[in-house]
Design a protein around this motif. Structure first.
Motif, short mmCIF file in Angstrom:
data_model
loop_
_atom_site.label_atom_id
_atom_site.label_comp_id
_atom_site.label_asym_id
_atom_site.label_seq_id
_atom_site.Cartn_x
_atom_site.Cartn_y
_atom_site.Cartn_z
N ALA A 148 0.84 -1.20 0.00
CA ALA A 148 0.00 0.00 0.00
C ALA A 148 0.87 1.25 0.00
CB ALA A 148 -0.93 -0.02 1.20
N ALA A 149 1.95 1.24 0.77
CA ALA A 149 2.87 2.38 0.81
C ALA A 149 3.53 2.58 -0.54
CB ALA A 149 3.91 2.19 1.90
N ALA A 150 3.93 1.47 -1.16
CA ALA A 150 4.54 1.56 -2.49
C ALA A 150 3.53 2.09 -3.50
CB ALA A 150 5.09 0.21 -2.91
N ALA A 151 2.28 1.63 -3.40
CA ALA A 151 1.23 2.08 -4.32
C ALA A 151 0.95 3.56 -4.11
CB ALA A 151 -0.03 1.26 -4.13
N ILE A 152 0.93 4.00 -2.85
CA ILE A 152 0.70 5.41 -2.56
C ILE A 152 1.83 6.25 -3.12
CG2 ILE A 152 0.58 7.09 -0.67
CD1 ILE A 152 -1.05 5.02 0.90
N VAL A 153 3.05 5.77 -2.98
CA VAL A 153 4.20 6.50 -3.53
C VAL A 153 4.09 6.58 -5.05
CG1 VAL A 153 6.70 6.41 -3.87
CG2 VAL A 153 5.74 6.02 -1.59
N VAL A 154 3.73 5.45 -5.68
CA VAL A 154 3.60 5.44 -7.15
C VAL A 154 2.49 6.37 -7.60
CG1 VAL A 154 2.96 3.99 -9.13
CG2 VAL A 154 4.63 3.17 -7.47
N VAL A 155 1.34 6.32 -6.93
CA VAL A 155 0.21 7.20 -7.27
C VAL A 155 0.59 8.66 -7.02
CG1 VAL A 155 -2.14 7.85 -6.59
CG2 VAL A 155 -1.56 5.45 -6.95
N GLY A 156 1.28 8.92 -5.92
CA GLY A 156 1.70 10.30 -5.62
C GLY A 156 2.68 10.83 -6.66
N VAL A 157 3.64 10.01 -7.05
CA VAL A 157 4.61 10.43 -8.08
C VAL A 157 3.90 10.64 -9.41
CG1 VAL A 157 6.62 9.66 -9.42
CG2 VAL A 157 6.60 9.43 -6.94
N SER A 158 2.97 9.73 -9.74
CA SER A 158 2.22 9.87 -10.99
C SER A 158 1.37 11.14 -10.97
CB SER A 158 1.32 8.65 -11.21
OG SER A 158 2.11 7.51 -11.37
N ALA A 159 0.70 11.39 -9.83
CA ALA A 159 -0.13 12.60 -9.71
C ALA A 159 0.74 13.85 -9.82
CB ALA A 159 -0.89 12.58 -8.40
N PHE A 160 1.90 13.83 -9.18
CA PHE A 160 2.81 14.97 -9.27
C PHE A 160 3.27 15.18 -10.71
CE2 PHE A 160 7.16 16.68 -9.17
CZ PHE A 160 6.90 17.92 -8.59
N SER A 161 3.57 14.09 -11.41
CA SER A 161 4.01 14.17 -12.80
C SER A 161 2.89 14.73 -13.69
CB SER A 161 4.44 12.79 -13.30
OG SER A 161 4.74 12.83 -14.67
N VAL A 162 1.67 14.25 -13.48
CA VAL A 162 0.53 14.73 -14.25
C VAL A 162 0.28 16.21 -13.96
CG1 VAL A 162 -1.99 14.55 -14.49
CG2 VAL A 162 -0.57 12.49 -14.54
N LEU A 163 0.37 16.60 -12.69
CA LEU A 163 0.18 18.00 -12.31
C LEU A 163 1.24 18.89 -12.94
CD1 LEU A 163 -1.46 19.98 -10.59
CD2 LEU A 163 0.14 19.52 -8.73
N ARG A 164 2.48 18.42 -12.92
CA ARG A 164 3.58 19.19 -13.51
C ARG A 164 3.37 19.35 -15.02
NH1 ARG A 164 9.44 16.91 -14.09
NH2 ARG A 164 8.17 15.81 -15.59
N ARG A 165 2.96 18.27 -15.70
CA ARG A 165 2.72 18.34 -17.14
C ARG A 165 1.54 19.26 -17.46
NH1 ARG A 165 2.99 12.77 -20.20
NH2 ARG A 165 4.80 13.44 -21.39
N ALA A 166 0.48 19.17 -16.63
CA ALA A 166 -0.69 20.02 -16.85
C ALA A 166 -0.32 21.49 -16.70
CB ALA A 166 -1.80 19.65 -15.88
N LEU A 167 0.47 21.81 -15.68
CA LEU A 167 0.90 23.20 -15.50
C LEU A 167 1.80 23.65 -16.65
CD1 LEU A 167 1.59 23.30 -11.66
CD2 LEU A 167 -0.31 24.33 -12.91
#
Length: 118
Positions: free
Chosen positions: A12-31
């Motif tokens: 779950a911690a690994a999944a949260i880290v992966v989802v968090g990194v993915s969300a950060f990457s998507v947010l960065r690309r959107a900006l």
């Protein structure tokens, strides 16, 4: 704690880290895309494209106006041809009148013409 619970929390911690990194990457690309879109709004091509819509309105009647102009050109060409023909006929008539006037002068006043030639 059970081994399965520890495995679950670690996954779950690994999944949260992966989802968090993915969300950060998507947010960065959107900006980044949003910033680029704002930059493109001021690009001369986009400005010209927007202005093209306002220029299109007066040009919509252009084909009809071109047809009217071509019809006028045909009428003007026919009138000019007729005018050239009429001008040639008129010039011929003026030359005939001039020749007839000279003949009349020679007939009625031959002495004056002879004295003017001197």
């Amino acid at each position: 704690m059970n081994v399965y619970v520890i495995a679950f929390f670690s996954m779950a911690a690994a999944a949260i880290v992966v989802v968090g990194v993915s969300a950060f990457s998507v947010l960065r690309r959107a900006l980044s895309l949003r910033r680029r879109a704002k930059e493109l709004q001021g690009h001369p091509t986009v400005i010209a494209f927007r202005a093209a819509h306002t220029l299109a309105e007066p040009l919509r009647g252009l084909p009809q106006r071109l047809q009217e102009i071509s019809k006028r050109v045909e009428r003007i060409a026919a009138a000019a041809t007729e005018l050239i023909g009429t001008s040639a006929v008129l010039r011929l008539q003026v030359d005939r009148i001039g020749f007839a006037t000279r003949l009349l002068l020679e007939t009625f006043v031959p002495t004056l013409r002879g004295s003017m030639a001197d």
